[in-house]
Scaffold this active site. Structure first.
Site, short mmCIF file in Angstrom:
data_model
loop_
_atom_site.label_atom_id
_atom_site.label_comp_id
_atom_site.label_asym_id
_atom_site.label_seq_id
_atom_site.Cartn_x
_atom_site.Cartn_y
_atom_site.Cartn_z
N ASP A 123 -10.85 2.79 4.78
CA ASP A 123 -11.33 1.41 4.64
C ASP A 123 -12.86 1.33 4.59
O ASP A 123 -13.41 0.26 4.30
CB ASP A 123 -10.84 0.59 5.85
CG ASP A 123 -9.77 -0.40 5.44
OD1 ASP A 123 -9.67 -0.72 4.24
OD2 ASP A 123 -9.04 -0.87 6.34
N LYS A 152 0.84 -1.20 0.00
CA LYS A 152 0.00 0.00 0.00
C LYS A 152 0.88 1.26 0.00
O LYS A 152 0.60 2.21 -0.73
CB LYS A 152 -0.94 -0.02 1.21
CG LYS A 152 -2.02 -1.09 1.06
CD LYS A 152 -2.71 -1.47 2.37
CE LYS A 152 -3.66 -2.64 2.14
NZ LYS A 152 -4.20 -3.19 3.39
N GLN A 188 -4.39 -1.81 9.72
CA GLN A 188 -4.27 -3.14 9.11
C GLN A 188 -4.84 -4.20 10.07
O GLN A 188 -4.46 -4.26 11.24
CB GLN A 188 -2.78 -3.43 8.80
CG GLN A 188 -2.55 -4.72 8.05
CD GLN A 188 -3.14 -4.71 6.65
OE1 GLN A 188 -2.99 -3.75 5.90
NE2 GLN A 188 -3.85 -5.77 6.29
#
Ligand code: NAP
Length: 312
Positions: free
Chosen positions: A120, A53, A97
């Site tokens: 997200d 990422k 994460q």
């Protein structure tokens, strides 16, 4: 029937090119979108995702901040870091994460991320907006699948869609997006009876359960479009041969790495029955990263009250 493969890698590259152009435009106006990725602990798979990422941010001109915290990090310590990122004007997107270590309260952490920086799309405000059809940041894997279907000319209106899996991050938002696109949606899970026969009703079948090649030929209606989301690691060479055949290029890939990734769908069987298949790897995975980049860009706009970009 021999299905055509939906090339998620190619479609993701197209989305990324659009994001790069938009980022360059914003930067000319003095705005540089920024993404913070928070990693707790040293899980090698998570560390590799975080690295991917950060590299993609760099490629697209997005500022990236990698925050690596120890395995023993407490909920309060992580909440303090999230508060600091919420207040940081250089950051437009925050991604924590997953999975988090067991001592950390995942729900409290995801709810602490400012909804406008929720790259997200996991915050309850954004999930509520998704249900109501308001603007907001949408979870990257399902929105990436929608983008992939749209750019592959898969019609959804009036079609039967079956989503295997009801997780908060994939199954539920996926079903909602398909419903907003006027598909008739069924959601399946571990208690669903006659799973194969329910799946076989689908014109569009999305498999997001995390069970390697559970979706076999009898799950798929002839001509259906199948999207495989599962990410399952295979470390047995014989299993690779049995799945893909002794001539498959995957054997060489396995020999190089000692493992390969497979999805929830038995690829060879699906290719014989479906009309289109989004495979693993090369389907939902690259689209997820592309949409994370797009969410960071949209976060930068939302936070400044700028209009969201139209996609191609
Ligand atoms: P999850 O949170 O573990 O949810 C799995 C879902 O599948 C649950 O709803 C579960 O039902 C259902 N399920 C499990 N076994 C089943 C069975 N035998 N029959 C029917 N349903 C079953 O997983 P997730 O986060 O949604 O992820 C699903 C898969 O997608 C995983 O392999 C994950 O690694 C992969 N994934 C890939 C990406 C990507 O970028 N490519 C992104 C996200 C996830 P219950 O609710 O009844 O337990």
């Amino acid at each position: 029937m021999t299905a055509t493969l939906i090339d998620g890698t190619r479609i993701a590259a197209a989305v990324e090119a659009e994001v790069r152009t938009e980022v360059a435009r914003l930067r000319r106006d003095g705005i540089r979108p920024g993404l913070a990725v928070v990693l707790v602990g040293a899980d090698p798979a998570s560390a590799s995702y975080v690295g991917m990422k950060a590299r993609m941010c760099e490629k697209l001109g997005i500022h990236s901040l990698k925050l690596e915290l120890g395995e023993e990090t407490t909920t309060d310590q992580l909440l303090a870091e999230i508060d600091a990122l919420n207040a940081d004007d250089a950051i437009d997107g925050i991604l924590v994460q997953l999975p988090l270590p067991p001592q950390v309260d995942k729900k409290a952490i995801l709810e602490a991320v400012s909804p406008v920086k929720d790259a997200d799309g996991f915050h309850s405000t954004n999930i509520g907006s998704l249900i109501l059809g308001y603007d907001g940041l949408v979870a990257c894997t399902p929105s990436g699948i929608m983008e992939m279907l749209r750019r592959s000319d898969v019609a959804l209106e009036g079609k039967r869609a079956v989503v295997l899996g009801r997780s908060d991050d994939v199954g539920k938002p996926m079903a909602m997006l398909l419903m907003h696109a006027h598909a008739t949606v069924t959601i399946c899970h571990s208690r669903t009876r006659n799973l194969a026969s329910v799946a076989r009703e689908a014109d569009i079948l999305i498999a997001a359960i995390g069970r390697k090649y559970l979706v076999r030929r009898d799950f798929i209606k002839p001509g259906a479009v199948v999207v495989d989301v599962g990410a399952n690691r295979i470390t047995d060479r014989d299993e690779v041969i049995e799945l893909f055949g002794a001539e498959s290029p995957r054997i060489a890939r396995f020999d190089r790495a000692g493992y390969i990734w497979v999805g929830d769908v038995h690829e060879r069987e699906a290719l014989e029955v479906a009309s289109k298949l989004s495979p693993v790897p090369g389907g939902a995975g690259p689209m997820t990263i592309a949409m994370l980049m797009r969410n960071t860009l949209e976060g930068a706009r939302l936070r400044r009250g700028l209009a969201c970009a139209e996609s191609a």
